[in-house]
Design a protein around this motif. Sequence first.
Motif, mmCIF file in Angstrom:
data_model
loop_
_atom_site.group_PDB
_atom_site.id
_atom_site.type_symbol
_atom_site.label_atom_id
_atom_site.label_comp_id
_atom_site.label_asym_id
_atom_site.label_seq_id
_atom_site.Cartn_x
_atom_site.Cartn_y
_atom_site.Cartn_z
ATOM 1 N N PHE A 147 8.340 22.662 34.489
ATOM 2 C CA PHE A 147 8.917 23.151 35.320
ATOM 3 C C PHE A 147 9.457 25.130 34.992
ATOM 4 O O PHE A 147 8.788 24.940 33.703
ATOM 5 N N ALA A 148 9.589 25.866 35.382
ATOM 6 C CA ALA A 148 9.449 27.379 35.397
ATOM 7 C C ALA A 148 9.777 27.497 34.522
ATOM 8 O O ALA A 148 9.653 28.420 34.069
ATOM 9 N N ASP A 180 18.188 25.865 34.270
ATOM 10 C CA ASP A 180 17.196 25.557 32.954
ATOM 11 C C ASP A 180 17.760 24.087 32.912
ATOM 12 O O ASP A 180 17.022 23.191 32.272
ATOM 13 N N THR A 181 17.528 23.221 34.413
ATOM 14 C CA THR A 181 18.148 21.563 34.362
ATOM 15 C C THR A 181 16.550 21.208 34.616
ATOM 16 O O THR A 181 15.767 22.259 35.730
ATOM 17 N N PRO A 182 16.230 20.062 34.372
ATOM 18 C CA PRO A 182 15.140 18.812 35.253
ATOM 19 C C PRO A 182 15.155 18.603 36.703
ATOM 20 O O PRO A 182 15.694 17.609 37.133
ATOM 21 N N ARG A 183 15.407 19.512 37.698
ATOM 22 C CA ARG A 183 15.635 19.475 39.129
ATOM 23 C C ARG A 183 14.858 20.170 40.181
ATOM 24 O O ARG A 183 14.386 21.069 39.971
ATOM 25 N N ILE A 184 14.598 19.843 41.186
ATOM 26 C CA ILE A 184 13.579 20.223 42.595
ATOM 27 C C ILE A 184 14.268 21.008 43.361
ATOM 28 O O ILE A 184 15.063 19.603 43.798
#
Length: 409
Positions: free
Chosen positions: A67-68, A232-236
Motif C-alpha cells: 500500500f502507498a 492507512d488501512t489494508p484497503r483497496i
Amino acid sequence: MADETPLRAKISLPVDFRIDEVKQIVGAAPTPTPPLGVLENFTGEFAGTGFNTVFRPNGAPPTTTTFANPIPPPPILTPPNENVLELNLTTETLSFSASLGSVPNRGLGMPLAVNGNAQEDIFLNGVPYVQAISDVTNPATGKGDGKAQGIHFEPGIWLNVPATKHVPALANSLVRMASIPHGTTINAQGPAPTTVINGPPNIPSVNITPFVIGSNPPELITFASQTAANKDTPRIPQDLTKFIASGAINQAILTDPNTVLRNAIAGQTITKTIVFTVSTTPSPPEFGGGTANIAFLEGNAAGTSANASSVRMNATFWVETVEHLIHIPVFKPGEGPLRIPAKPGTQGPVFTGTPPREIPAPITIKVTSTQIQYSQVVFLNFAGLTWPHVSVATLTPAGDVPIPVSAWP
C-alpha cells in the motif's frame, strides 16, 4: 468506422433445442412445458452498475498486497492485518438463454411411499444464464468511470421446481445453480414468491462486518478499513477521499451496501415488485443445496486452515416494473422506427417502435420496463472468522424495449 459498442457476455441454446422426457411409445405427445413463474422475467440481456465488497486474505510474499500509505501495527488484542478489504464499483451484464423445456425428475415410487402415496415424477423448467462483472473503480476521479477489469464470471441455471406432495412435501421453489472461476459451485434454493408488492421494494440493510466462526449470536469483529475516512488501512482503494466527495463510496455505503440499491431507485416510479430469496442453507421446511470448494480454498480436509472457503450464500432478488414517461417527437407515416431512451444521457432501457399514425406535435406517452436488483452475501471462512462478501447491482434491459400498441394515443 469500427463499432465501439462494448461486447457483452452472451448465452444461447442450439436452435430448436428443448429438453423433454425420452418416451418408449413412438409418436407420444410431448410433455407440456412447465411454467417458469417469476423466471419469465429472466429473458434477453440486462446490464447495469453495482458495488462489491470482499475481505480477502493478504498472501505471503511475493504476492503480499502493498500500500502507498504504510499500515500501522495493530494495537494489542486487536485482529492482525491478515486481510485486505477490496471495494469495487462495478459494471455488469447478465444474459439469459431461452428456457430449457420440460426437464423430467423421476420419483422413486412405492419404496418411498408415505401413507400409501408414492412420489410421482416432476417436471422442471429453467433458464440458463451467464453473468460477467467488471471493476471500473477510478481512484483518480472517485467514480466508476475507470478502465474495466473483469472480476467475476458465472455460468448457471435458474430452475422453477413445482410443488410436491409426498417425498418431499414442499411448496413451489426456485433454484439457482452456478459456478465461479475461483473454484466454487453453489446450489441455492428458496420458496417461489407468492405475493406481488404494488409499488417499490422495501430493501433491508446488509452488514459486511466479519464475525467469529460459529459464534451465535455473531461475535462481530470490526476492522479499521470499514471506516471510510481512514487512509492507512489494508484497503483497496486505500484513500476514499474522492469517492466520498462524489458519493460513489461513503460511510453509509460501507456500513450498508444496500444503500447503493436504494439510491439507484430514488426518484423512479416502480409500480410492481416481486421479491424472492435463495440460499445454500434454506430455511425449513426447504432443505438441500450447499456449496462446494476446491482443495485450495478449504486449506485442509477439516477446513480448519482455509484460504477462503465459501461456506454459505444468500441472495435476494427484486424484479421491478418501472414506469417511464417518454417524449415522442413529430412523426409522419413512412418514417423509420423511433428509438427513445427512458432517460437520455444515462444507462437504462431504450424504447423503440413505430407510431401507428401521424404525430403532428410532440407528445408524452407512458411505458414500462423490467428492472432487476439483487443483494448477495457469500460468507467466506479464513483466519478464524467468517467474512461477509457483499455484491449488489441494478440491471435494466440491454436491448431495445418495444413500445406496446396500447401505449400509443
